[in-house]
Enzyme design. Structure first.
Site, PDB file in Angstrom:
ATOM      1  N   LYS A   1      35.847  37.196  40.820  1.00 42.03           N
ATOM      2  CA  LYS A   1      36.403  38.548  41.021  1.00 42.03           C
ATOM      3  C   LYS A   1      35.667  39.568  40.149  1.00 42.03           C
ATOM      4  O   LYS A   1      35.327  40.657  40.621  1.00 42.03           O
ATOM      5  CB  LYS A   1      37.900  38.493  40.674  1.00 42.03           C
ATOM      6  CG  LYS A   1      38.667  39.753  40.950  1.00 42.03           C
ATOM      7  CD  LYS A   1      40.138  39.463  41.205  1.00 42.03           C
ATOM      8  CE  LYS A   1      40.902  39.072  39.958  1.00 42.03           C
ATOM      9  NZ  LYS A   1      41.213  40.219  39.097  1.00 42.03           N
ATOM     10  N   SER A   2      35.405  39.219  38.897  1.00 48.96           N
ATOM     11  CA  SER A   2      34.709  40.162  38.002  1.00 48.96           C
ATOM     12  C   SER A   2      33.321  40.492  38.547  1.00 48.96           C
ATOM     13  O   SER A   2      32.884  41.647  38.531  1.00 48.96           O
ATOM     14  CB  SER A   2      34.561  39.543  36.611  1.00 48.96           C
ATOM     15  OG  SER A   2      35.811  39.405  35.996  1.00 48.96           O
TER      16      SER A   2
ATOM     17  N   ARG B   1      31.608  44.201  40.390  1.00 48.12           N
ATOM     18  CA  ARG B   1      30.389  44.809  39.832  1.00 48.12           C
ATOM     19  C   ARG B   1      29.256  44.858  40.853  1.00 48.12           C
ATOM     20  O   ARG B   1      28.527  45.843  40.921  1.00 48.12           O
ATOM     21  CB  ARG B   1      29.974  44.055  38.566  1.00 48.12           C
ATOM     22  CG  ARG B   1      30.934  44.331  37.395  1.00 48.12           C
ATOM     23  CD  ARG B   1      30.758  43.301  36.293  1.00 48.12           C
ATOM     24  NE  ARG B   1      31.470  43.643  35.063  1.00 48.12           N
ATOM     25  CZ  ARG B   1      32.763  43.367  34.823  1.00 48.12           C
ATOM     26  NH1 ARG B   1      33.503  42.754  35.737  1.00 48.12           N
ATOM     27  NH2 ARG B   1      33.321  43.703  33.672  1.00 48.12           N
TER      28      ARG B   1
ATOM     29  N   GLY C   1      42.992  46.275  37.479  1.00 45.76           N
ATOM     30  CA  GLY C   1      42.580  46.902  36.225  1.00 45.76           C
ATOM     31  C   GLY C   1      41.070  46.970  36.105  1.00 45.76           C
ATOM     32  O   GLY C   1      40.505  47.962  35.630  1.00 45.76           O
TER      33      GLY C   1
ATOM     34  N   ARG D   1      49.287  50.706  32.929  1.00 45.37           N
ATOM     35  CA  ARG D   1      48.326  49.998  32.059  1.00 45.37           C
ATOM     36  C   ARG D   1      47.504  50.995  31.244  1.00 45.37           C
ATOM     37  O   ARG D   1      47.235  52.114  31.690  1.00 45.37           O
ATOM     38  CB  ARG D   1      47.440  49.082  32.909  1.00 45.37           C
ATOM     39  CG  ARG D   1      48.270  47.914  33.439  1.00 45.37           C
ATOM     40  CD  ARG D   1      47.461  46.925  34.207  1.00 45.37           C
ATOM     41  NE  ARG D   1      46.562  46.185  33.335  1.00 45.37           N
ATOM     42  CZ  ARG D   1      45.700  45.278  33.786  1.00 45.37           C
ATOM     43  NH1 ARG D   1      45.639  45.018  35.085  1.00 45.37           N
ATOM     44  NH2 ARG D   1      44.925  44.632  32.967  1.00 45.37           N
TER      45      ARG D   1
ATOM     46  N   SER E   1      36.786  43.997  25.068  1.00 44.09           N
ATOM     47  CA  SER E   1      37.114  44.183  26.488  1.00 44.09           C
ATOM     48  C   SER E   1      35.853  44.366  27.316  1.00 44.09           C
ATOM     49  O   SER E   1      35.111  45.339  27.142  1.00 44.09           O
ATOM     50  CB  SER E   1      38.034  45.397  26.659  1.00 44.09           C
ATOM     51  OG  SER E   1      38.112  45.743  28.031  1.00 44.09           O
TER      52      SER E   1
ATOM     53  N   GLN F   1      35.959  45.067  30.372  1.00 43.81           N
ATOM     54  CA  GLN F   1      36.209  46.208  31.261  1.00 43.81           C
ATOM     55  C   GLN F   1      35.748  47.503  30.594  1.00 43.81           C
ATOM     56  O   GLN F   1      35.148  48.363  31.237  1.00 43.81           O
ATOM     57  CB  GLN F   1      37.695  46.286  31.608  1.00 43.81           C
ATOM     58  CG  GLN F   1      38.158  45.111  32.460  1.00 43.81           C
ATOM     59  CD  GLN F   1      39.633  45.164  32.803  1.00 43.81           C
ATOM     60  OE1 GLN F   1      40.376  45.980  32.261  1.00 43.81           O
ATOM     61  NE2 GLN F   1      40.058  44.288  33.693  1.00 43.81           N
TER      62      GLN F   1
ATOM     63  N   ASP G   1      42.029  35.276  30.608  1.00 44.07           N
ATOM     64  CA  ASP G   1      42.814  35.192  31.843  1.00 44.07           C
ATOM     65  C   ASP G   1      43.379  33.796  32.090  1.00 44.07           C
ATOM     66  O   ASP G   1      44.199  33.616  33.004  1.00 44.07           O
ATOM     67  CB  ASP G   1      41.945  35.591  33.044  1.00 44.07           C
ATOM     68  CG  ASP G   1      41.614  37.076  33.034  1.00 44.07           C
ATOM     69  OD1 ASP G   1      42.347  37.850  32.390  1.00 44.07           O
ATOM     70  OD2 ASP G   1      40.610  37.456  33.663  1.00 44.07           O
TER      71      ASP G   1
ATOM     72  N   LYS H   1      48.302  43.081  30.432  1.00 45.96           N
ATOM     73  CA  LYS H   1      47.655  42.601  31.664  1.00 45.96           C
ATOM     74  C   LYS H   1      48.538  42.974  32.866  1.00 45.96           C
ATOM     75  O   LYS H   1      49.363  43.871  32.764  1.00 45.96           O
ATOM     76  CB  LYS H   1      47.403  41.086  31.566  1.00 45.96           C
ATOM     77  CG  LYS H   1      46.397  40.712  30.473  1.00 45.96           C
ATOM     78  CD  LYS H   1      45.015  41.241  30.780  1.00 45.96           C
ATOM     79  CE  LYS H   1      44.005  40.851  29.716  1.00 45.96           C
ATOM     80  NZ  LYS H   1      42.699  41.502  29.935  1.00 45.96           N
TER      81      LYS H   1
HETATM   82  C1  S3P Z   1      37.656  41.523  33.243  1.00 44.42           C
HETATM   83  C2  S3P Z   1      37.872  41.540  31.905  1.00 44.42           C
HETATM   84  C3  S3P Z   1      39.120  41.086  31.277  1.00 44.42           C
HETATM   85  C4  S3P Z   1      39.964  40.250  32.214  1.00 44.42           C
HETATM   86  C5  S3P Z   1      40.031  40.844  33.580  1.00 44.42           C
HETATM   87  C6  S3P Z   1      38.647  40.964  34.179  1.00 44.42           C
HETATM   88  C7  S3P Z   1      36.388  42.073  33.759  1.00 44.42           C
HETATM   89  O1  S3P Z   1      39.866  42.218  30.883  1.00 44.42           O
HETATM   90  O2  S3P Z   1      41.254  40.087  31.693  1.00 44.42           O
HETATM   91  O3  S3P Z   1      40.821  40.050  34.433  1.00 44.42           O
HETATM   92  O4  S3P Z   1      36.035  41.806  34.923  1.00 44.42           O
HETATM   93  O5  S3P Z   1      35.716  42.797  33.015  1.00 44.42           O
HETATM   94  P1  S3P Z   1      39.555  42.941  29.467  1.00 44.42           P
HETATM   95  O6  S3P Z   1      38.140  43.320  29.519  1.00 44.42           O
HETATM   96  O7  S3P Z   1      40.431  44.146  29.432  1.00 44.42           O
HETATM   97  O8  S3P Z   1      39.912  41.932  28.433  1.00 44.42           O
END
Ligand code: S3P
Length: 417
Positions: A22-23, A27, A92, A120, A165, A167, A305, A332
């Site tokens: 998913k991450s 991107r 998020g 959030r 983070s 993200q 996660d 989360k």
């Molecule tokens: C993610 C980073 C994590 C993770 C999220 C996906 C990402 O969050 O919990 O499910 O794809 O960058 P944080 O960066 O806020 O820890």
């Protein structure tokens, strides 16, 4: 509101593939939208979160052709304003990466999401974007979504996020693509490296040093990418196979890069029979007796996660497991410290929150009626716990699972005789 009923049962056996990571999926879609030409992505996550990001790049003017399940061709490079607020659903990662990308583009946008997204914390991304000169604001003077962005005119900065983070790192680096000079993120604890890896692979000038990533302004070139399986989804089957005696499960093609596979080390330390092949990415897990462990704070970004399902492993292990410094779980998709404690607690697990630590003492689990709290990972963790409970379990709010792993129930059926 949908429910999912799980009866305890015998060993799990078989090979399967989990959804594309998913991450990575978010991107590659953003990079493809920026690249001037056609990029092709295979193995995209089939969850709702990524579907929202795909719809958003389409609304911004990218051409989207769905070739077949998981394969899309994106014609990028000519983005412009959408005629409606951009809706990220429950994601998020989607909203935090997109606000960075949109802050650098010379038009206005509004980003919104579901009730969870509206609560959030967004300050963590608005602060660095404002330091870059971005005009970004939350609703009614707050830092909460919906976020209004008047894009363009960014300056490069050096930024040290106060929370570990990926993200936040990703947001700042995406904004940096449109800044007037280099942008650096300095990390005290390493987080998943997808943004810098994928930017480099799509021709962006990125340099990575110990604890630092610098991106130079520019645009990606069109690329092809095959998304590997999502380790965060594989973790559910890893724990399921580890805790159900006599199981043997292979999850194929699981991403094995930095910052994602901490759960494999933790399960191995607990005594799991687990191996992750570097060449194929195949993750092989067999049932075995587990013992408690300590997960120190510095390991948390690499398994953040996976804590809900690792808590299930801990609930089935001999003795105590302590997850140290997991306060981030409070923000989360649900307050996961509270929801893990309440839902696994309802199943008889001994779970306590001690400051920012989560403490689980192993024992027997019982079937119960539990709730997802609109959190996909809490729902799936409860389903895994149900496999070893005395009696049936019903998870309500199961539709949350659609955000990341719509076929979880079908895959569970395939692994059960
Ligand atoms: C993610 C980073 C994590 C993770 C999220 C996906 C990402 O969050 O919990 O499910 O794809 O960058 P944080 O960066 O806020 O820890």
């Amino acid at each position: 509101m949908t429910t999912f009923a799980v009866a305890p049962g015998g060993p799990l056996h078989g090979r399967l593939r989990v959804p594309g990571d998913k991450s990575i999926s978010h991107r590659v879609l953003l990079l493809a939208a920026l690249a001037d030409g056609i990029s092709e992505v295979e193995g995209l996550s089939d969850g709702g979160d990524v579907a929202h990001t795909l719809a958003i790049i389409g609304a911004l003017g990218a051409g989207v052709e769905v070739v077949d399940a998981g394969t899309v061709r994106i014609r990028g490079g000519r983005l412009g304003p959408a005629d409606h607020p951009l809706y990220v659903g429950n994601s998020g990662t989607g909203i935090r990466l997109l606000v960075g990308l949109l802050a650098g583009l010379p038009f206005g946008s509004v980003l919104d999401g579901d009730a969870s997204i509206r609560h959030r914390p967004m300050e963590r991304v608005l602060a660095p974007l404002r330091a870059m000169g971005a005009a970004v604001s939350g609703v009614d003077g707050s830092t909460n979504a919906p976020l209004t962005i008047d894009g363009g005119g960014l300056s490069g900065i050096e930024y040290s996020p106060p929370v570990a983070s990926a993200q936040v790192k990703g947001c700042v680096l995406f904004a940096g693509l449109s800044a007037d000079g280099p942008t650096t993120v300095v990390e005290s604890s390493p987080t998943r490296a997808h943004t810098e890896e994928l930017m480099a692979a799509s021709g962006i000038d990125v340099s990575v040093g110990p604890g630092r990533v610098t991106v130079h302004p520019g645009r990606p070139v069109p690329f092809g990418h095959r998304v590997a399986g999502d380790p965060s989804q594989a973790a559910f089957w890893a724990v399921a196979a580890a805790v159900v005696a006599g199981s043997e499960v292979v999850v194929e093609n699981v991403y094995a890069g930095p910052g994602r596979t901490g759960f494999v080390e933790v399960l191995a330390r607990m005594g799991a029979d687990i191996g992750h092949a570097a060449d194929t990415g195949d993750l092989t897990v067999r049932g075995s007796a587990l013992t408690g462990t300590v997960v120190p704070t510095h390991e948390v970004p690499g398994l953040v996660d996976e804590v809900p399902v690792l808590a299930v492993a801990a609930a089935c292990a001999e003795g105590e497991t302590r997850f140290c410094g997991v306060g981030e779980l409070r923000v989360k998709e649900s307050d996961r410290l509270a929801t893990i404690a309440s839902e696994l607690g309802a199943m008889g697990a001994r779970v306590a929150v001690d400051g920012d630590d989560l403490v689980v003492v192993g024992g027997r689990l019982r079937g119960a009626d539990v709730d997802s709290h609109h959190d996909h990972r809490v729902a799936m963790a409860c389903a895994v716990a149900a496999l070893v409970a005395d009696g049936p379990t019903t998870v309500s709010g199961w539709d949350a699972v659609d955000t990341s792993y719509p076929a979880f129930g079908r895959d569970l059926d395939r692994l059960r005789p």
